[in-house]
Scaffold this active site. Structure first.
Site, PDB file in Angstrom:
ATOM      1  N   SER A 128      -5.302   0.116   2.976  1.00 17.03           N
ATOM      2  CA  SER A 128      -5.116   1.410   2.329  1.00 17.03           C
ATOM      3  C   SER A 128      -4.949   1.219   0.806  1.00 17.03           C
ATOM      4  O   SER A 128      -5.823   0.641   0.162  1.00 17.03           O
ATOM      5  CB  SER A 128      -3.919   2.132   2.966  1.00 17.03           C
ATOM      6  OG  SER A 128      -3.797   3.451   2.509  1.00 17.03           O
ATOM      7  N   ARG A 176       4.527  14.930   3.337  1.00 16.31           N
ATOM      8  CA  ARG A 176       4.337  13.863   4.318  1.00 16.31           C
ATOM      9  C   ARG A 176       3.731  14.416   5.603  1.00 16.31           C
ATOM     10  O   ARG A 176       2.877  13.777   6.227  1.00 16.31           O
ATOM     11  CB  ARG A 176       5.670  13.180   4.611  1.00 16.31           C
ATOM     12  CG  ARG A 176       5.576  12.055   5.631  1.00 16.31           C
ATOM     13  CD  ARG A 176       4.708  10.919   5.119  1.00 16.31           C
ATOM     14  NE  ARG A 176       4.779   9.760   5.985  1.00 16.31           N
ATOM     15  CZ  ARG A 176       4.162   8.608   5.749  1.00 16.31           C
ATOM     16  NH1 ARG A 176       3.417   8.470   4.660  1.00 16.31           N
ATOM     17  NH2 ARG A 176       4.285   7.596   6.576  1.00 16.31           N
ATOM     18  N   ASP A 203     -11.995   7.896   9.927  1.00 17.75           N
ATOM     19  CA  ASP A 203     -10.999   7.890   8.855  1.00 17.75           C
ATOM     20  C   ASP A 203     -11.329   9.041   7.907  1.00 17.75           C
ATOM     21  O   ASP A 203     -12.365   9.039   7.244  1.00 17.75           O
ATOM     22  CB  ASP A 203     -11.045   6.545   8.125  1.00 17.75           C
ATOM     23  CG  ASP A 203      -9.943   6.379   7.085  1.00 17.75           C
ATOM     24  OD1 ASP A 203      -9.400   7.392   6.613  1.00 17.75           O
ATOM     25  OD2 ASP A 203      -9.641   5.224   6.732  1.00 17.75           O
ATOM     26  N   HIS A 222      -7.078   6.627   9.727  1.00 17.04           N
ATOM     27  CA  HIS A 222      -6.658   5.804   8.593  1.00 17.04           C
ATOM     28  C   HIS A 222      -5.517   4.860   8.961  1.00 17.04           C
ATOM     29  O   HIS A 222      -5.342   3.822   8.320  1.00 17.04           O
ATOM     30  CB  HIS A 222      -6.235   6.707   7.436  1.00 17.04           C
ATOM     31  CG  HIS A 222      -6.022   5.983   6.148  1.00 17.04           C
ATOM     32  ND1 HIS A 222      -7.057   5.428   5.420  1.00 17.04           N
ATOM     33  CD2 HIS A 222      -4.880   5.699   5.449  1.00 17.04           C
ATOM     34  CE1 HIS A 222      -6.577   4.853   4.332  1.00 17.04           C
ATOM     35  NE2 HIS A 222      -5.258   4.994   4.326  1.00 17.04           N
ATOM     36  N   ASP A 223      -4.740   5.205   9.967  1.00 14.12           N
ATOM     37  CA  ASP A 223      -3.622   4.358  10.389  1.00 14.12           C
ATOM     38  C   ASP A 223      -4.029   3.263  11.364  1.00 14.12           C
ATOM     39  O   ASP A 223      -3.160   2.570  11.910  1.00 14.12           O
ATOM     40  CB  ASP A 223      -2.529   5.210  11.033  1.00 14.12           C
ATOM     41  CG  ASP A 223      -1.546   5.771  10.014  1.00 14.12           C
ATOM     42  OD1 ASP A 223      -1.648   5.401   8.826  1.00 14.12           O
ATOM     43  OD2 ASP A 223      -0.682   6.572  10.398  1.00 14.12           O
TER      44      ASP A 223
END
EC number: 2.3.1.46
Length: 369
Positions: free
Chosen positions: A172, A233, A314, A344-345
């Protein structure tokens, strides 16, 4: 070179891994502000299998790309067999210097599953170095470029007497920093592994982050900046993961609570926001979020072998951008593509698959699969 000043614990100063000087045009602008740095060093007993570990700080003067000359404090952790090849590991903007639990630093790290016996990142055969990103403590209220992070890492290597890294593993935001390091300090790096990070911020992802920063700003206007950060978040979690994962985990009918509708994912999102607020200064989030959007390099300037890892689905770093990056790298670049519901994780979830890629990429002469 910065001299290590040990604490009262059992100590051994980090060994100089290569006596040669490695000049670098970008590094010529970096000077240490203080000849001293504190370190907390552990050397295991002769009959112990635990690798040496050191955690320390140093102060540098750094000419930042958008903020002029600044005095900055670097906090690092170095764990692994002395004289082993050194691998720098960097993660997302929430990552820090503590990768995984060790004999001397037993608290859980941010990338626990990828570090350990038998893994590519095994402290018995690799020396693992990580640091807290510039701005991570919230004290630096200025634009931070990924180039600044790369130059800070070069200064840290000087301080520790490390002339060259065997590998740089970036996930990332860490992948963006790794690309900058490979561009600006190529003589100091053998191999880069860049997971879910490209040569530029995708406009769609940049728009997501801009709205997240606006959520924080609205919270600040209402004297409730932590509520704004929690909401930012929660927005981010939607961009990190995929619709497929949410469909599998949260496909339950909504509830009516006190006359209001509450959907199945809200408990998860609330918990993610609360956990993030508890550990992240608001200013750190804002400045490091901006840093992602400031990032841009010319792939042709990356002069080291680079393994790029993409994840289908992603939403922040689309596969097409990473294909463009590898095309720009030319013969130095190679691409691995993962299919994962974690988007993405995936680098935090697909442990065995990421480890297999790292094992091949970081293999040294004489090592076998």
């Amino acid at each position: 070179m910065v001299r290590i000043v040990p604490s009262a614990r059992r100590t051994r100063a980090p060994a100089k891994l290569d006596g040669r000087s490695t000049p670098d045009i970008a590094m010529s602008l970096v000077t240490t502000a203080s000849p001293l740095t504190t370190a907390d060093t552990y050397t295991p007993a002769a009959d112990s299998d635990a690798p040496p570990a050191v955690r320390g700080e140093l102060v540098i003067n750094l000419p930042m790309r958008h903020a002029g000359q600044r005095e900055l404090r670097l906090r690092y952790e170095l764990v692994g067999a002395e004289q082993a090849p050194v691998v720098f590991v960097a993660g997302g903007i929430s990552a820090h210097r503590h990768l995984a639990a060790s004999a001397v630093f037993p608290e859980k790290g941010w990338v626990e599953g990828l570090v350990g016996a038998g893994r590519a990142l095994d402290p018995a055969s690799r020396r693992l170095l990580a640091f807290d990103f510039l701005g991570a403590d919230g004290s630096l209220d200025a634009p931070i470029d990924t180039a600044d992070q790369a130059d800070a890492i070069a200064a840290l290597l000087d301080a520790l007497g490390i002339a060259r890294l065997h590998g740089f593993v970036g996930y990332s935001y860490g992948a963006l920093v790794g690309l900058q390091f490979a561009s600006r300090h190529a003589a100091r790096l053998h191999t880069l592994v860049a997971v879910s990070g490209a040569h530029r911020a995708h406009p769609y992802a940049a728009a997501w982050r801009a709205l997240q920063r606006r959520a924080v700003a609205l919270g600040q206007l209402q004297c409730a900046e932590h509520h704004g950060l929690a909401l930012a978040r929660q927005f981010a979690m939607l961009s990190y993961r995929t619709p497929e994962e949410f469909s599998e985990r949260f496909d339950a009918p909504p509830e009516l609570i006190n006359g209001r509708v509450r959907v199945a994912a809200e408990d998860y999102l609330d918990a993610a926001g609360a956990q993030y607020v508890a550990r992240t200064p608001v200013n750190a989030y804002l400045r490091l979020s901006e840093s992602i959007d400031l990032h841009r390099i010319d792939p042709a300037a990356v002069a080291v072998p680079t393994v790029v890892v993409a994840v289908e689905g992603d939403r922040l770093v689309p596969l097409a951008d990473l294909v463009s990056l590898v095309e720009g790298l030319g013969p130095r670049g190679s691409l691995r593509v993962l299919r994962s519901p974690f988007g993405h994780d995936a680098f935090l979830k697909e442990i065995d698959r990421i480890d297999a890629i790292l094992t091949t990429a970081l293999r040294t002469t004489g090592e076998t699969a």
